[in-house]
Write an enzyme that holds these catalytic residues in place. Structure first.
Site, mmCIF file in Angstrom:
data_model
loop_
_atom_site.group_PDB
_atom_site.id
_atom_site.type_symbol
_atom_site.label_atom_id
_atom_site.label_comp_id
_atom_site.label_asym_id
_atom_site.label_seq_id
_atom_site.Cartn_x
_atom_site.Cartn_y
_atom_site.Cartn_z
ATOM 1 N N SER A 63 0.848 -1.182 0.000
ATOM 2 C CA SER A 63 0.000 0.000 0.000
ATOM 3 C C SER A 63 0.889 1.239 0.000
ATOM 4 O O SER A 63 2.116 1.134 0.043
ATOM 5 C CB SER A 63 -0.905 0.016 1.242
ATOM 6 O OG SER A 63 -0.111 0.112 2.422
ATOM 7 N N LYS A 64 0.282 2.406 -0.011
ATOM 8 C CA LYS A 64 1.074 3.641 -0.053
ATOM 9 C C LYS A 64 1.972 3.784 1.165
ATOM 10 O O LYS A 64 3.077 4.312 1.075
ATOM 11 C CB LYS A 64 0.149 4.859 -0.172
ATOM 12 C CG LYS A 64 -0.444 5.030 -1.560
ATOM 13 C CD LYS A 64 -1.179 6.344 -1.695
ATOM 14 C CE LYS A 64 -1.698 6.536 -3.121
ATOM 15 N NZ LYS A 64 -2.417 7.815 -3.277
ATOM 16 N N ARG A 65 1.512 3.284 2.308
ATOM 17 C CA ARG A 65 2.354 3.406 3.506
ATOM 18 C C ARG A 65 3.579 2.504 3.416
ATOM 19 O O ARG A 65 4.581 2.720 4.087
ATOM 20 C CB ARG A 65 1.545 3.076 4.771
ATOM 21 C CG ARG A 65 1.084 1.628 4.858
ATOM 22 C CD ARG A 65 0.170 1.410 6.055
ATOM 23 N NE ARG A 65 -0.350 0.053 6.109
ATOM 24 C CZ ARG A 65 0.260 -0.951 6.712
ATOM 25 N NH1 ARG A 65 1.425 -0.741 7.311
ATOM 26 N NH2 ARG A 65 -0.272 -2.163 6.743
#
Length: 471
Positions: free
Chosen positions: A239-241
């Site tokens: 994911s973006k994190r």
């Protein structure tokens, strides 16, 4: 199938070049280069409502920055629609496809009823054996086999068997005559001469469906290699994190394309215990047999460490070129670049050997070099100002004649002169370096003080010291 290896990277232009897509492009590029073949770029833009020119530009720019040059001109899939329709009509005329008159509402109702009863939710093939054509709009569906199984001999996943009962009668042409993705991919890969399809394992089921279309057309099926997706360090879907960003974000964070290529190739592929792998070595060593089946895990700390190694080992002129090219994309970079264009790069080139030992990305390197181009008089940070007490300023006044007497402004001569000055005055290096660093950089943190003096040059160094005397 042609003897020359031809791969393709086929992104959808609905967003940025995802880091997983960049790895797929890299694997395709390496396999083609390793076999003296070609890698083509195909923009899969059949979904015109979601495809954007900005996304296309981001994909082309990201590949160019990574150094993944494709062969020939990019192929835009939507421009091949007439050819796709031609093939659908051929399948229809050969009895390998059929017209389906079911409406969207009817299909939705049937799926809901099948799900409620626990039955098969795929198309129930109502129109498959119609004796005659009907009036009204229709789609064209592929007549898939209902018995047996479809086998994929995948170069990464191994032998994969999928019961044909699980495969649907795919829509080839929508009711408005536009071709679907599944048909377009097969036709384009055949027409482009693609021999090896290297892509994410989320396409594994698609490989079975596409193989049936290849077989129906009597075309050679390419070699499939479905690579595991990238996960985050915690094992969850990326994911973006975790780092599921566009390639342009990594450039903006100050990573070198060489380092990112090296990091990406090690996400799922290995060559023994080698970690630092040049592009030439990647091409020489890359093979599909060394790709693992388990998902790779993205780790920013490892990327940062690897990037730092590349920066430290790079010759200063090469690193300077990378830094200047990156500045338009770095935070604060455009403003500093304007100052560099006025002041020149000589001081920056002199400073790089000392700066690159401490920085792990170009953003940090640029920030560390900012003192070279700071406007005079410098803004002195509060902690640094403490070193510029009356006692500190007095030490700097005593040092000025020593600096003025240096003829050849080299690091060796600077160091020799300052050490002689310290011997004659009884000062320790810290007692002199602290006020000197504050006067020259406005900070308590910088490269070694000899490096700072050398990078700034004789006149600029003396002028900055004099500014603090006036203050």
């Amino acid at each position: 199938m042609t003897s020359k290896v031809i791969t393709r990277f086929a992104p959808s232009p609905t967003g940025f070049l995802h880091i997983g897509g960049a790895r797929t492009a890299l694997f395709n590029w390496l396999y083609a280069r390793a076999h003296n073949g070609h890698m083509h770029l195909r923009i899969e833009d059949t979904d015109r409502s979601r495809s954007t020119d900005a996304a296309v530009a981001a994909i082309l720019d990201g590949l160019d920055w990574l150094g993944l040059n494709w062969d020939g001109e990019p192929v835009y899939q939507h421009r091949q629609a007439a050819r796709h329709r031609e093939i659908a009509e051929r399948l229809l005329s050969e009895g390998k496809a059929y017209r389906c008159y079911c409406t969207a509402e009817e299909l939705s109702r049937k799926r809901e009823e099948a799900a409620a009863s626990g039955g098969r939710t795929g198309y129930d093939r109502t129109c498959r054996e119609l004796a005659r054509q009907q009036d009204g709009p229709y789609t064209v569906r592929f007549k898939a086999p209902v018995d047996g199984e479809t086998v994929i001999d995948d170069q990464v996943q191994g032998r994969v068997s999928i019961p044909n009962s699980q495969l649907d009668d795919l829509v080839l042409l929508r009711s408005d005559g536009t071709p679907t993705y599944m048909l377009s991919v097969v036709v384009d890969d055949h027409d482009m001469g693609v021999t090896h399809i290297i892509r994410g394992d989320d396409h594994l089921t698609n490989a079975a469906k596409q193989s049936l279309i290849y077989q129906a057309l009597g075309w050679q099926i390419p070699v499939f290699a479905h690579i595991p997706l990238i996960h985050g360090p915690d094992g969850a879907k990326l994911s973006k994190r975790h780092g599921a960003l566009g390639v342009e974000a990594y450039r903006a964070m100050g990573y070198l394309p060489e380092a990112l290529r090296n990091y990406l190739v090690r996400l799922g592929w290995s060559h023994g215990d080698d970690e630092i792998i040049s592009t030439a070595q990647m091409i020489e060593w890359f093979g599909l047999d060394a790709i693992g089946r388990a998902p790779a895990r993205f780790d920013f700390a490892k990327l940062e460490n690897l990037n730092g190694i590349y920066m430290r080992e790079m010759a200063a002129p090469d690193l300077l070129a990378h830094l200047l090219a990156a500045m338009p994309h770095l935070e604060g970079g455009p403003e500093l670049l304007r100052r560099i264009e006025v002041g020149g790069t000589d001081s920056l080139l002199r400073a790089l050997p000392g700066l690159q030992e401490r920085a792990s990305n170009l953003q940090a390197l640029m920030q560390a070099a900012g003192f070279l181009f700071a406007a005079r008089p410098l803004d002195i940070a509060p902690k640094a100002a403490k070193a510029l007490s009356e006692e500190g300023k007095a030490r700097l006044r005593e040092l000025i004649p020593t600096l003025e007497a240096i003829g050849d402004w080299s690091k060796e001569n600077i160091e020799a002169a300052l050490r002689h000055h310290m011997e004659t005055t009884g000062l320790k290096l810290g007692n002199l370096a602290q006020p000197l660093r504050a006067a020259l950089t406005g900070s308590t943190v910088s490269p070694g003080i000899f490096d700072v003096l050398y990078a700034l040059g004789k006149q600029e160094s003396l002028d900055r010291i004099s500014d603090q005397q006036a203050g």
